[in-house]
Each structure stands twice: as structure tokens, then as C-alpha cells.
Write an enzyme that holds these catalytic residues in place. Structure first.
Site, PDB file in Angstrom:
ATOM      1  N   HIS A 205      89.108   2.084 -55.656  1.00 43.40           N
ATOM      2  CA  HIS A 205      88.104   2.911 -54.968  1.00 43.40           C
ATOM      3  C   HIS A 205      87.757   4.148 -55.787  1.00 43.40           C
ATOM      4  O   HIS A 205      87.531   5.229 -55.251  1.00 43.40           O
ATOM      5  CB  HIS A 205      88.619   3.322 -53.580  1.00 43.40           C
ATOM      6  CG  HIS A 205      88.876   2.165 -52.668  1.00 43.40           C
ATOM      7  ND1 HIS A 205      87.948   1.700 -51.763  1.00 43.40           N
ATOM      8  CD2 HIS A 205      89.974   1.348 -52.538  1.00 43.40           C
ATOM      9  CE1 HIS A 205      88.450   0.668 -51.103  1.00 43.40           C
ATOM     10  NE2 HIS A 205      89.669   0.428 -51.562  1.00 43.40           N
TER      11      HIS A 205
ATOM     12  N   ASP B 101      95.612   1.284 -52.580  1.00 46.96           N
ATOM     13  CA  ASP B 101      95.236   0.001 -51.992  1.00 46.96           C
ATOM     14  C   ASP B 101      94.139  -0.674 -52.815  1.00 46.96           C
ATOM     15  O   ASP B 101      93.423  -0.020 -53.571  1.00 46.96           O
ATOM     16  CB  ASP B 101      94.736   0.204 -50.558  1.00 46.96           C
ATOM     17  CG  ASP B 101      93.474   1.067 -50.504  1.00 46.96           C
ATOM     18  OD1 ASP B 101      93.481   2.113 -51.175  1.00 46.96           O
ATOM     19  OD2 ASP B 101      92.516   0.699 -49.817  1.00 46.96           O
ATOM     20  N   GLU B 102      94.012  -1.958 -52.652  1.00 47.62           N
ATOM     21  CA  GLU B 102      92.906  -2.753 -53.198  1.00 47.62           C
ATOM     22  C   GLU B 102      92.592  -2.371 -54.649  1.00 47.62           C
ATOM     23  O   GLU B 102      91.445  -2.104 -55.015  1.00 47.62           O
ATOM     24  CB  GLU B 102      91.669  -2.590 -52.303  1.00 47.62           C
ATOM     25  CG  GLU B 102      91.922  -3.087 -50.886  1.00 47.62           C
ATOM     26  CD  GLU B 102      90.764  -2.828 -49.952  1.00 47.62           C
ATOM     27  OE1 GLU B 102      90.605  -3.600 -48.990  1.00 47.62           O
ATOM     28  OE2 GLU B 102      90.008  -1.854 -50.155  1.00 47.62           O
ATOM     29  N   SER B 103      93.634  -2.360 -55.453  1.00 52.22           N
ATOM     30  CA  SER B 103      93.505  -1.890 -56.827  1.00 52.22           C
ATOM     31  C   SER B 103      93.447  -3.060 -57.797  1.00 52.22           C
ATOM     32  O   SER B 103      94.122  -4.074 -57.614  1.00 52.22           O
ATOM     33  CB  SER B 103      94.694  -0.991 -57.170  1.00 52.22           C
ATOM     34  OG  SER B 103      94.817  -0.827 -58.556  1.00 52.22           O
TER      35      SER B 103
END
Length: 771
Positions: free
Chosen positions: A260, A310-312
Site C-alpha cells: 500500500h 499487510d498485502e505486501s
């Protein structure tokens, strides 16, 4: 015996002869007894004894000394809140003199320095013919006591019942997260969230400050090099932190890295900066450390710092990166919070125990299942996707293609607690009931008590993602009280219906503190499937009234706004800051919106904006929802043939779409009449994703569907258009029915019509309610 000793004696007597609320004797709203949310651990009510009534002579008293200096700030907050509720503006005095029988006394107990973090939120409140006394074992405890006071005071009589409350939370970490990085949010709306947390004793407010859309923290080496970026000023954030601290709410900052990170990379601050792995590269540690230091300096009152994680796409660099961040954060005396975004618990570089341990927010369960985190020794915060995950629908309140985001039923939140993990999407470990010692392998739930690890769970957090600012209070107000009840006193013993009654009474009483202006008319059906902020109306126009629901005299200001009003993209855009003085009722036509605020007679605005969106769309489709199990079937069942016991609800919609809340598998039967726009051959095109659908079309107009009138059966879940030709006569009505077996995560349902002229349009504009 001194005065305070006498008070203790009275409390003991009241425990014997009064009406006592405890884990085993819950009060119901209809009992006429005092109602507080979250339910206090102990409430002793004396219904036959004199109440305490505030008057113009009442004062808010705080003691001399260091405690008094801090409490004076909070007393000023309480003074303003009480004025909104009662119209009385009380003097705040610093004094150790004997209080009168109508004073409010705030104090911190002498043993405050020896307490752990949870018991420091302890408070007592006594009310009766000798006034009101609130004693906390910390400043936060006092703030909890005054929030209870706001819930108890009768705005008509300015009185509190005679009672004694002793109270503290069951879970030390109770938090709300608001995403302010996807779409711009004003400081005023964040203050609304602070007050919402305060009113219901939610201890922490986490701000998701950075994402691919906006980098909202003002860090010149980054934000000075971004175009089209929404960013706060240091002065705004400093004032916001003071605002929250004064209300017993601590703001936790989140810098979401290395995923993000689009805006951070775009700024050129890091080198290299091509992707998540570059962000997490060792050569960027020092620069990110400076950014972390800058954020900690602003949010100094927070004991926590959240790095995201997260979501890396950082791969093998993620864990060393988080380890380095943890060192930086610990050097500043803070505790690191991370999303459950790294794989393979335990991870040696991310300590689970010891002085440098990291706290993990367990949300998705796919990276590390909660039982694996607990077995590895991690302390965790329960943010399980169901039911604490809430979205506004990215880019608007209604997803233009299909759904309105994830908003779980309020009852789902009420049966959750800090030890209970749920999930809604097949494939996730919790949904698949893979957890150890699970007695029910078909309910998508798991409880940490089953492995005796519930003491490692610090509490819980609700997450609000991808929303416009206008929806923050509207969607959180029904949910935050439930969150608080389940974390503060999960053993209160109320049924869900009882709690809703109690919460409704409290919300009505304290709403002037949250949103001083009411916009009328109200939605007749608050469960309207489009969105409850949306007010449907009939006819060419509607009269809108703005009402000051507070007791503070002043001027109402408002602004009108527009929104798309389009059936194929009902995007509820933000409304400008209020500008016009309200004198008479407003008359609106078509699609429009209203935003309103209250301004005191001296010209200073009162915190809290209200929004509402209006449109006179006619309803066009009938929808019936059915229970078809937890998983999407490969073949769509005949929904019309299902028994009545499977019917969940019926409603009408202004357009044809998939479910407006994608939180469970449902059978969605949609019925409408197509009014043919032209003569000739037309093409119907059905699209579905994360589910399947069957399209029925009554060619011969006989009111039933024969075998050759099933135009599409079991459409694929990839949004590939399934087409069928039909011959229509202009102005004639043809019954259309779609049986939709919805799925996760995007239950898209779209139907297009292409006429003989080649013009293709979403079909809703040609539909009418079935006759």
C-alpha cells in the site's frame, strides 16, 4: 468519619437494599431502570431515593494539583457536552472545598500509579441527593465515568437517578480503525469518530493514514513532491491528538508499509522505489525510520505504532523490514502493531514474547491462522474479517458494479467477542473450521478458549475501509456500541433484542453530542437495501427540514450537493462544507444531498456534521433472498421452488444488481417486467462474478416460464457475457426473472439490453415492478 468514608458506607448499604445489576441480573430497558452502554459491571439503583438534579448553580469541580490540572481540561469538555444535552453551561472550578448537593466532582484515586493498564480504566460513579461524584483510577477512567454520566442524564429534567456504579473493562484493547487515506476525510469527521469512541468507551482510534491513494501525514520530503494528494497539517494533527486525549481516546497512527505504498514510492523519497520489495530494502531503513519518528512525535500519547505489513509484495524482505521497524519503535518506547500479513508463525525476527514483543492484529487468517499465532506465543488483537470488517464500497457508498461492501449483520457482532474468530469467505482457515478442538466443523467459527490461549488476546478492533466521510458516523453508530459491549462486559447477559432496546435509548439521548443537527424526513425502513443514508421519496419534489436536536441555541448552516443519481453508477459524492444559513424548509428535486452543522450564537461551529442523500427513483424490481447454504452451489437452484422456511427477506430495489452486502452466500431471486423500448430483435446479456445465475424470460407473456424460456442457465463466475436474442414489441411487458446463487467476494449481477439499433444499455431503466 469523613465525607468519603460515609459515601463508601452508603454504597455498601445500597448493595443490600438496592436494585443491583451484575452478570447474573441484567436490567432490561423496559424495567425503567437506568441504562448504560456498555453495561457496567455493577450498577446499584435506588429508585425510591431523591435524584440529583443539575441547576444553573451546579459546578464541575476538580481538585488542586497535577491531577486537577489534567482534569480541568476534561471538565471543560464535559461542560460543553452537558450544555448540548441540557442547555445548562456549568462553571468549572478548581477547589477542594465541600461540594454542594448539585455539583459534579471529578477525581483520580490515590492508588492510580500502581495499576496495570486494564484496571487503570476503572471508575466509580455515585449520584444522589449529595451530588455526583466520579472517581477514576486514571484520567481515562474519569473519562469513562463522564461518558456514563452523559448517558444517564435526563435532558428534560437535568437529573440523574440515585445510583452507584463500579465499572471497568474486560478487555484492555478496544479500538476502532478509520481509513482516511482512500478518500479525503476532514479533521471534523475524525473528531466525530473520537466522540463516538468516547461516548461508548472505545479506548483507541486507529487512523489508516497512508495508502496508494493518499499520503495524509505531513512529511515534507514525501508530501511536497506529490500532486493531487490530500494531506493534513502538523497543526491539525496536534490539535486532533489534544482533542482525543481530552476525551479519554488515544489515537494510534498507522503507516502502511511496505505494501500500500504507491504514493510514498511516487514521491521519490526512497531509492530504489519501484515496488514493495524496494520499499523494504535495507538501504531505505534509515529514511523510513525518520518518517516513523516524525509520526511518533505527533502521536506521542499513543503507546502503540502500527506499521501495516499487510498485502505486501516484499517477499523475503518483509520480515527483516518489520524487525527493523520494531527496533525503531521500541527505541521510542512504543509497542509495534502489525496486521497479520507475514507468513509462518513463529518468526524469529518478529518477537512473540519478551520486552520487544510485537502485537499482531489477526484479521484474514490466511497468512497466519489465529491458533498458530497463539501457539507461537504472540499476543493478538481480534480483528477477524467477520464481523469486524466494514467497508463503505470503494469509490462511493454503493459499488457501481455490484455491491455495497461488507457490512455484517448487527447480530453477528453481538455474538462475537475477543476470543471468537469468524470468516465469511470459503478457503480461509477459519471459514473451513481447521482450528484445533473445534466442536462444530461447519460453522466458520473458532474460539481461543478451546486451546486455553484466551489470555493472549488483548481485545478487539473494528475496521472501516474505503468509505466516504459522510458515512462514518452513519454506519458506525449502530455498530460501535455493540463492539464496546462485547469487549467491555461480554457477560452482561442481555439478549440481542434487549441490548438493541437499551442501545437505542442511549443513542437517542447522546446523539446531540455526536450530530447536533437532524435532517428530516428519516428513512422509513432503516434496513433499506440500497443504503440507509439514502432517502427515497415519491413525486417530483420533497421538503427537507433541518432541526437542532441539541439544547444549544444557534444558527443551522447547510450546503446542497449533487450526486450521480445514475442507476448504473449511484455514486454518493461528498457534499461541500456548510455555507448557507437555514431559515425555512428546503425543497429538493431529483437527486440531491444535504450537509448541515450547528453554529453557536458567537459564530463558533459545534462539532458534528450530518448528511443525507435523496432521490425519487421509482422501485423497479422485486427481490427475494433465500438461505442456500454456506457455499455457492455449482448449479443454481430453482429459487421459486424453495420452501418458505428458506426465505430470509423480500424488498424492492430501484435497479437490478447483485447483493448490496457481500457478507454471505444467498439465493437472490429478482423479478421485474421489461417494457420493450422498440420493436424487433433485442439481445439480453447476463454477467456474473463470484456466483452463478439463471435467466428466465417470458417470451409468450403467459405469466409462466417454459423450458425454452430459460435463456441462460448457470452463468459462469468470470463476468463473461452470456447472450440470448428475444423478439419484442414496443411497449409490451415481458416478465424477467433471475435466480442468482451469489458468491464471494464480488457477487456481481448485471443485465444489459441491446436494441435493433445496436445501442447497449444496462437494463434497469427499462424495468418496472411486476404486475
Amino acid at each position: 468519619m469523613n465525607r468519603f468514608g460515609l459515601e463508601l458506607t452508603i454504597v455498601v448499604v445500597m448493595l443490600v437494599v438496592g436494585l443491583c445489576v451484575s452478570d447474573t441480573a441484567p436490567l432490561k430497558a423496559e424495567d425503567g431502570a437506568p441504562v448504560v452502554v456498555p453495561t457496567p459491571v455493577s450498577l446499584v439503583h435506588q429508585p425510591g431515593t431523591p435524584a440529583c438534579t443539575l441547576t444553573e448553580k451546579s459546578r464541575i469541580r476538580v481538585p488542586f494539583g497535577d491531577a486537577g490540572m489534567f482534569l480541568q481540561t476534561h471538565a471543560n469538555v464535559l461542560r460543553d457536552e452537558l450544555e448540548l444535552l441540557t442547555g445548562l453551561r456549568l462553571d468549572v472550578v478548581v477547589s477542594d472545598d465541600e461540594p454542594t448537593s448539585f455539583d459534579i466532582v471529578l477525581a483520580i484515586s490515590s492508588d492510580a500509579q500502581t495499576l496495570d493498564s486494564m484496571s487503570s480504566e476503572h471508575y466509580t460513579l455515585t449520584s444522589g441527593d449529595r451530588g455526583i461524584r466520579i472517581v477514576g483510577k486514571s484520567s481515562v477512567g474519569v473519562a469513562h465515568g463522564t461518558s456514563t454520566l452523559l448517558q444517564l442524564i435526563d435532558p428534560k429534567t437535568c437529573s440523574l437517578p440515585s445510583l452507584s456504579i463500579t465499572d471497568q473493562p474486560a478487555a484492555e484493547y478496544r479500538a476502532l480503525m478509520v481509513d482516511v487515506a482512500r478518500t479525503p476525510h476532514s479533521i471534523g469527521v475524525i473528531k466525530d469518530a473520537v466522540r463516538l469512541c468516547r461516548l461508548f468507551k472505545v479506548r483507541y482510534l486507529q487512523l489508516h493514514l497512508t495508502d496508494n491513494q493518499h499520503f495524509t501525514f505531513p512529511f515534507a520530503p514525501v508530501t511536497d513532491h506529490l500532486q493531487g494528494n490530500h494531506c493534513y497539517t502538523i497543526e491539525e494533527l496536534n490539535e486532533l491528538v489534544e482533542y482525543a486525549d481530552a476525551r479519554g481516546v488515544t489515537i494510534v497512527p498507522e503507516l502502511d508499509l511496505p505494501g500500500h505504498s504507491g504514493r510514498l514510492r511516487e514521491s521519490g523519497y526512497l531509492s530504489p522505489n519501484r515496488n514493495d520489495a524496494d520499499v523494504a530494502a535495507p538501504q531505505n531503513y534509515a529514511k523510513i525510520g525518520k518518517l516513523i519518528d516524525a509520526m511518533i512525535n505527533v502521536f506521542a500519547s499513543s503507546p502503540y505504532f502500527h506499521i501495516g505489513g499487510d498485502e505486501s509484495g516484499a517477499g523475503h524482505r518483509l520480515v527483516p523490514f518489520l524487525a527493523e521497524v520494531n527496533k525503531r519503535v521500541r527505541a521510542r518506547g512504543k509497542r509495534l502493531l502489525v496486521w497479520e500479513g507475514f507468513h509462518g508463525a513463529p518468526t524469529d525476527l518478529i518477537p512473540a514474547t519478551g520486552d520487544d514483543h510485537v502485537v499482531v492484529l489477526a484479521w484474514e487468517s490466511s497468512y497466519n491462522a489465529p491458533w498458530d499465532l497463539l501457539d507461537s506465543g504472540y499476543r493478538i488483537i481480534n480483528a477477524s474479517w467477520k464481523p469486524t470488517y466494514l467497508t463503505g464500497g470503494y469509490g462511493g457508498l454503493i459499488h457501481p458494479g455490484s455491491t455495497g461492501g461488507k457490512r455484517f449483520d448487527l447480530e453477528d457482532i453481538y455474538r462475537w467477542d475477543k476470543n471468537t474468530f469468524m470468516h465469511w469467505e470459503p478457503g480461509r482457515p477459519v471459514f473451513e473450521d481447521r482450528g484445533p478442538n473445534d466442536p462444530n466443523r461447519d460453522d466458520g467459527e473458532w474460539n481461543a478458549k478451546w486451546i486455553g490461549k484466551d489470555d493472549q488476546i488483548l481485545g478487539g478492533q473494528m475496521l472501516y475501509w474505503e468509505q466516504y466521510e459522510c458515512s462514518v458516523v452513519h454506519f458506525l453508530l449502530p455498530r460501535v456500541p455493540i463492539l464496546s459491549e462485547r469487549l467491555w462486559n461480554p457477560s452482561s447477559g442481555h439478549s440481542f433484542a434487549e441490548f438493541q432496546d437499551r442501545s437505542g435509548l442511549v443513542q437517542e439521548r447522546v446523539l446531540p453530542v455526536l450530530q447536533p443537527i437532524e435532517i428530516l424526513p428519516e428513512v422509513e425502513d432503516p434496513s433499506h437495501p440500497v443504503v440507509s443514508l439514502y432517502q427515497p421519496y415519491e413525486g417530483e419534489e420533497i421538503q427537507v427540514t433541518l432541526r437542532n436536536r441539541s439544547k444549544v441555541p444557534g444558527q443551522i448552516r447547510y450546503s446542497n450537493g449533487g450526486w450521480s443519481g445514475r442507476l448504473n453508477s449511484p455514486n454518493f459524492r461528498p457534499v461541500p462544507e456548510p455555507q448557507h444559513e437555514y431559515e425555512t424548509a428546503l425543497v429538493g428535486r431529483g437527486a440531491f444531498s444535504v450537509r448541515a452543522e450547528l453554529v453557536r450564537e458567537d459564530g463558533t461551529p459545534v462539532d458534528g456534521h450530518s448528511w443525507k442523500f435523496f432521490n425519487n427513483w421509482p422501485d423497479r424490481v422485486e427481490v427475494s433472498e433465500f438461505d442456500i447454504g454456506r457455499r455457492t452451489p455449482r448449479q443454481v437452484p430453482d429459487l421459486a421452488a424453495l420452501p418458505e422456511s428458506k426465505l430470509l427477506r423480500r424488498y424492492r430495489m430501484p435497479y437490478l444488481r447483485g447483493l448490496t452486502r457481500n457478507v454471505a452466500v444467498r439465493g437472490q431471486m429478482t423479478e421485474a417486467d421489461l417494457v420493450a423500448p422498440a420493436d424487433g430483435t433485442h439481445t439480453l446479456e447476463l454477467r456474473t462474478q463470484s456466483g452463478h445465475a439463471t435467466l428466465f424470460f417470458d417470451r409468450n407473456q403467459n405469466g409462466s416460464f417454459e423450458e425454452d424460456e430459460v435463456l441462460v442457465r448457470d452463468s459462469p463466475n468470470d463476468e463473461s457475457g452470456q447472450k440470448a436474442d428475444v423478439v419484442l414489441e414496443r411497449g409490451e411487458r415481458y416478465r424477467v426473472r433471475i435466480d442468482h446463487a451469489t458468491g464471494m467476494p464480488r457477487p456481481v449481477l448485471l443485465l444489459f439490453l441491446t436494441g435493433p439499433d445496436g445501442k447497449r444499455a444496462e437494463i434497469s431503466e427499462y424495468l418496472e415492478l411486476p404486475k
